[in-house]
Motif scaffolding. Structure first.
Motif, PDB file in Angstrom:
ATOM      1  N   UNK A 108      26.335 -15.354 -35.912  1.00 41.23           N
ATOM      2  CA  UNK A 108      25.518 -16.184 -35.041  1.00 41.23           C
ATOM      3  C   UNK A 108      25.395 -17.604 -35.551  1.00 41.23           C
ATOM      4  N   UNK A 109      24.517 -18.348 -34.895  1.00 39.53           N
ATOM      5  CA  UNK A 109      24.339 -19.758 -35.222  1.00 39.53           C
ATOM      6  C   UNK A 109      23.656 -19.932 -36.569  1.00 39.53           C
ATOM      7  N   UNK A 110      23.904 -21.080 -37.186  1.00 37.35           N
ATOM      8  CA  UNK A 110      23.315 -21.362 -38.496  1.00 37.35           C
ATOM      9  C   UNK A 110      21.820 -21.634 -38.423  1.00 37.35           C
ATOM     10  N   UNK A 111      21.371 -22.375 -37.427  1.00 32.83           N
ATOM     11  CA  UNK A 111      20.010 -22.915 -37.465  1.00 32.83           C
ATOM     12  C   UNK A 111      18.911 -21.857 -37.522  1.00 32.83           C
ATOM     13  N   UNK A 112      18.995 -20.756 -36.752  1.00 33.72           N
ATOM     14  CA  UNK A 112      17.930 -19.747 -36.901  1.00 33.72           C
ATOM     15  C   UNK A 112      17.850 -19.184 -38.315  1.00 33.72           C
ATOM     16  N   UNK A 113      18.989 -18.974 -38.938  1.00 38.46           N
ATOM     17  CA  UNK A 113      19.009 -18.470 -40.313  1.00 38.46           C
ATOM     18  C   UNK A 113      18.417 -19.510 -41.260  1.00 38.46           C
ATOM     19  N   UNK A 121      23.546 -21.616 -47.413  1.00 39.31           N
ATOM     20  CA  UNK A 121      22.824 -21.729 -48.681  1.00 39.31           C
ATOM     21  C   UNK A 121      22.890 -23.155 -49.222  1.00 39.31           C
ATOM     22  N   UNK A 122      24.037 -23.790 -49.095  1.00 39.35           N
ATOM     23  CA  UNK A 122      24.177 -25.170 -49.550  1.00 39.35           C
ATOM     24  C   UNK A 122      23.278 -26.100 -48.749  1.00 39.35           C
ATOM     25  N   UNK A 123      23.116 -25.817 -47.456  1.00 40.27           N
ATOM     26  CA  UNK A 123      22.261 -26.653 -46.616  1.00 40.27           C
ATOM     27  C   UNK A 123      20.792 -26.519 -47.002  1.00 40.27           C
ATOM     28  N   UNK A 124      20.393 -25.329 -47.430  1.00 42.24           N
ATOM     29  CA  UNK A 124      18.998 -25.098 -47.803  1.00 42.24           C
ATOM     30  C   UNK A 124      18.693 -25.490 -49.243  1.00 42.24           C
ATOM     31  N   UNK A 125      19.724 -25.632 -50.058  1.00 50.38           N
ATOM     32  CA  UNK A 125      19.526 -25.839 -51.495  1.00 50.38           C
ATOM     33  C   UNK A 125      18.760 -27.107 -51.858  1.00 50.38           C
ATOM     34  N   UNK A 126      19.024 -28.252 -51.241  1.00 46.38           N
ATOM     35  CA  UNK A 126      18.284 -29.459 -51.654  1.00 46.38           C
ATOM     36  C   UNK A 126      16.776 -29.329 -51.482  1.00 46.38           C
ATOM     37  N   UNK A 165      14.571 -19.794 -40.939  1.00 47.01           N
ATOM     38  CA  UNK A 165      13.891 -18.696 -41.608  1.00 47.01           C
ATOM     39  C   UNK A 165      13.958 -18.851 -43.121  1.00 47.01           C
ATOM     40  N   UNK A 166      15.114 -19.254 -43.618  1.00 48.93           N
ATOM     41  CA  UNK A 166      15.284 -19.441 -45.057  1.00 48.93           C
ATOM     42  C   UNK A 166      14.371 -20.543 -45.576  1.00 48.93           C
ATOM     43  N   UNK A 167      14.323 -21.669 -44.876  1.00 50.14           N
ATOM     44  CA  UNK A 167      13.463 -22.774 -45.298  1.00 50.14           C
ATOM     45  C   UNK A 167      11.990 -22.378 -45.277  1.00 50.14           C
ATOM     46  N   UNK A 168      11.601 -21.579 -44.283  1.00 50.71           N
ATOM     47  CA  UNK A 168      10.212 -21.129 -44.214  1.00 50.71           C
ATOM     48  C   UNK A 168       9.846 -20.276 -45.424  1.00 50.71           C
ATOM     49  N   UNK A 169      10.779 -19.457 -45.872  1.00 52.29           N
ATOM     50  CA  UNK A 169      10.509 -18.625 -47.050  1.00 52.29           C
ATOM     51  C   UNK A 169      10.502 -19.454 -48.335  1.00 52.29           C
ATOM     52  N   UNK A 170      11.316 -20.486 -48.384  1.00 52.84           N
ATOM     53  CA  UNK A 170      11.271 -21.395 -49.534  1.00 52.84           C
ATOM     54  C   UNK A 170       9.899 -22.056 -49.624  1.00 52.84           C
ATOM     55  N   UNK A 171       9.368 -22.505 -48.496  1.00 54.12           N
ATOM     56  CA  UNK A 171       8.046 -23.131 -48.490  1.00 54.12           C
ATOM     57  C   UNK A 171       6.970 -22.132 -48.910  1.00 54.12           C
ATOM     58  N   UNK A 172       7.079 -20.898 -48.428  1.00 59.24           N
ATOM     59  CA  UNK A 172       6.106 -19.869 -48.806  1.00 59.24           C
ATOM     60  C   UNK A 172       6.145 -19.627 -50.303  1.00 59.24           C
ATOM     61  N   UNK A 173       7.343 -19.486 -50.856  1.00 57.12           N
ATOM     62  CA  UNK A 173       7.460 -19.253 -52.297  1.00 57.12           C
ATOM     63  C   UNK A 173       6.853 -20.402 -53.085  1.00 57.12           C
ATOM     64  N   UNK A 174       7.148 -21.613 -52.683  1.00 57.95           N
ATOM     65  CA  UNK A 174       6.604 -22.776 -53.387  1.00 57.95           C
ATOM     66  C   UNK A 174       5.078 -22.784 -53.328  1.00 57.95           C
ATOM     67  N   UNK A 175       4.517 -22.478 -52.169  1.00 60.04           N
ATOM     68  CA  UNK A 175       3.060 -22.475 -52.025  1.00 60.04           C
ATOM     69  C   UNK A 175       2.397 -21.388 -52.867  1.00 60.04           C
ATOM     70  N   UNK A 225      31.950 -15.244 -46.639  1.00 56.15           N
ATOM     71  CA  UNK A 225      31.577 -15.992 -47.840  1.00 56.15           C
ATOM     72  C   UNK A 225      31.311 -17.450 -47.481  1.00 56.15           C
ATOM     73  N   UNK A 226      32.189 -18.012 -46.670  1.00 56.24           N
ATOM     74  CA  UNK A 226      32.049 -19.419 -46.290  1.00 56.24           C
ATOM     75  C   UNK A 226      30.817 -19.648 -45.434  1.00 56.24           C
ATOM     76  N   UNK A 227      30.515 -18.707 -44.546  1.00 53.64           N
ATOM     77  CA  UNK A 227      29.316 -18.826 -43.711  1.00 53.64           C
ATOM     78  C   UNK A 227      28.067 -18.837 -44.576  1.00 53.64           C
ATOM     79  N   UNK A 228      27.971 -17.854 -45.475  1.00 51.09           N
ATOM     80  CA  UNK A 228      26.815 -17.781 -46.355  1.00 51.09           C
ATOM     81  C   UNK A 228      26.708 -19.019 -47.234  1.00 51.09           C
TER      82      UNK A 228
END
Length: 266
Positions: A77-82, A123-128, A85-95, A116-119
């Motif tokens: 599927x599309x990247x943005x929904x994933x 992940x690279x987009x969320x890493x910064x 969700x990933x960014x939301x969990x990063x924010x939760x962990x940080x908080x 592998x390339x999709x993942x």
């Protein structure tokens, strides 16, 4: 090494009870599973609720090791929904003051190395943002990428220090790897290690640590020999096996078993 347990073994328990279990049974931390339908900690919590959870753990001297998301990094599927969700969990962990967010690979059957390339792209987009929030995203050895060699392929494509690996010893072993092969592949990326025990290759019913077939002693020995000083997290998957004993009744024995392995490997 520090010891933690996962709330997967005690689904739905209020945060105060989880904290009390960890403190009473002398665990250093807890891996919190984050699912809005099942768990008291999830991305829908308000800022005030997050602060209250963090304060409960801090006041008890117990660490939040990881926010265990159900994000599937290589899902079709599309990247943005994933990514959302990933960014939301990063924010939760940080908080919550958690250093890690767990994600699954979750590739479609038959997708091969294209997954592998999709993942890696996601992940690279969320890493910064994860790096800005002092959080690492860990890909668990699980489902479509159950071996260390599988997960290493993804991480090699990402090449960012905010993305690493979570070693689930059961899955690497079921994938045909021994700890002596899994650890070298994951070592440059390793966040922490999940341990558990099961009845057999054919029967993944959870057992108290030391009563099953998984190579836990070998795993701890490999870690200790290399001077690795991270976290061991006991994952007791009662949610899918309701007839097995309750996790709280096993925590003392689990801690004792893990300390014995650590002492024997020292």
């Amino acid at each position: 090494m520090k010891l933690a347990f996962s709330t997967l073994g005690v689904p739905g328990l209020p945060v105060a009870q989880v904290v009390r279990l960890a403190a009473d049974h002398r665990f250093h931390g807890v891996e919190l599973r984050a699912h809005a339908e099942e768990e008291p900690v999830h991305t829908g919590l308000s800022a005030a609720q997050r602060a209250a959870v963090a304060r409960e753990f801090h006041d008890a001297g117990v660490e939040v090791l990881c926010v265990g998301s159900y994000v599937q990094a290589a899902a079709p599927g599309a990247d943005e929904p994933v990514l959302a969700e990933l960014r939301a969990h990063v924010e939760l962990a940080a908080d919550l003051g958690a250093p890690y967010v767990r994600v699954f690979p979750g590739a479609e059957v038959g997708s091969g190395t294209s997954a592998d390339a999709v993942a890696a792209r996601r992940l690279a987009a969320a890493a910064p943002r994860a790096l800005d929030r002092d959080v690492r995203i860990l890909v668990e050895t699980h489902d479509s990428h159950r071996t260390a060699a599988d997960v290493e392929r993804i991480l090699g494509l990402v090449g960012h220090r905010a993305v690493g690996a979570l070693w689930d010893v059961m899955h690497t072993w079921l994938g045909g790897e021994q700890p002596t092969a899994s650890y070298p592949a994951l070592a440059p990326h390793l966040g922490y290690v999940q341990v558990k025990d099961i009845a057999s290759v054919e029967d993944s019913t959870p057992l108290p640590l030391g009563q099953g077939v998984l190579p836990l002693a070998e795993c701890v020995e490999v870690l200790s020999r290399d001077g690795w000083d991270g976290w061991l997290c006991w994952e007791y998957e009662k949610r899918w096996f309701p007839r097995v004993p309750d996790l709280p009744d096993l925590l003392d024995d689990a801690r004792t078993h893990l300390w014995r392995l650590l002492n024997e490997s020292a």
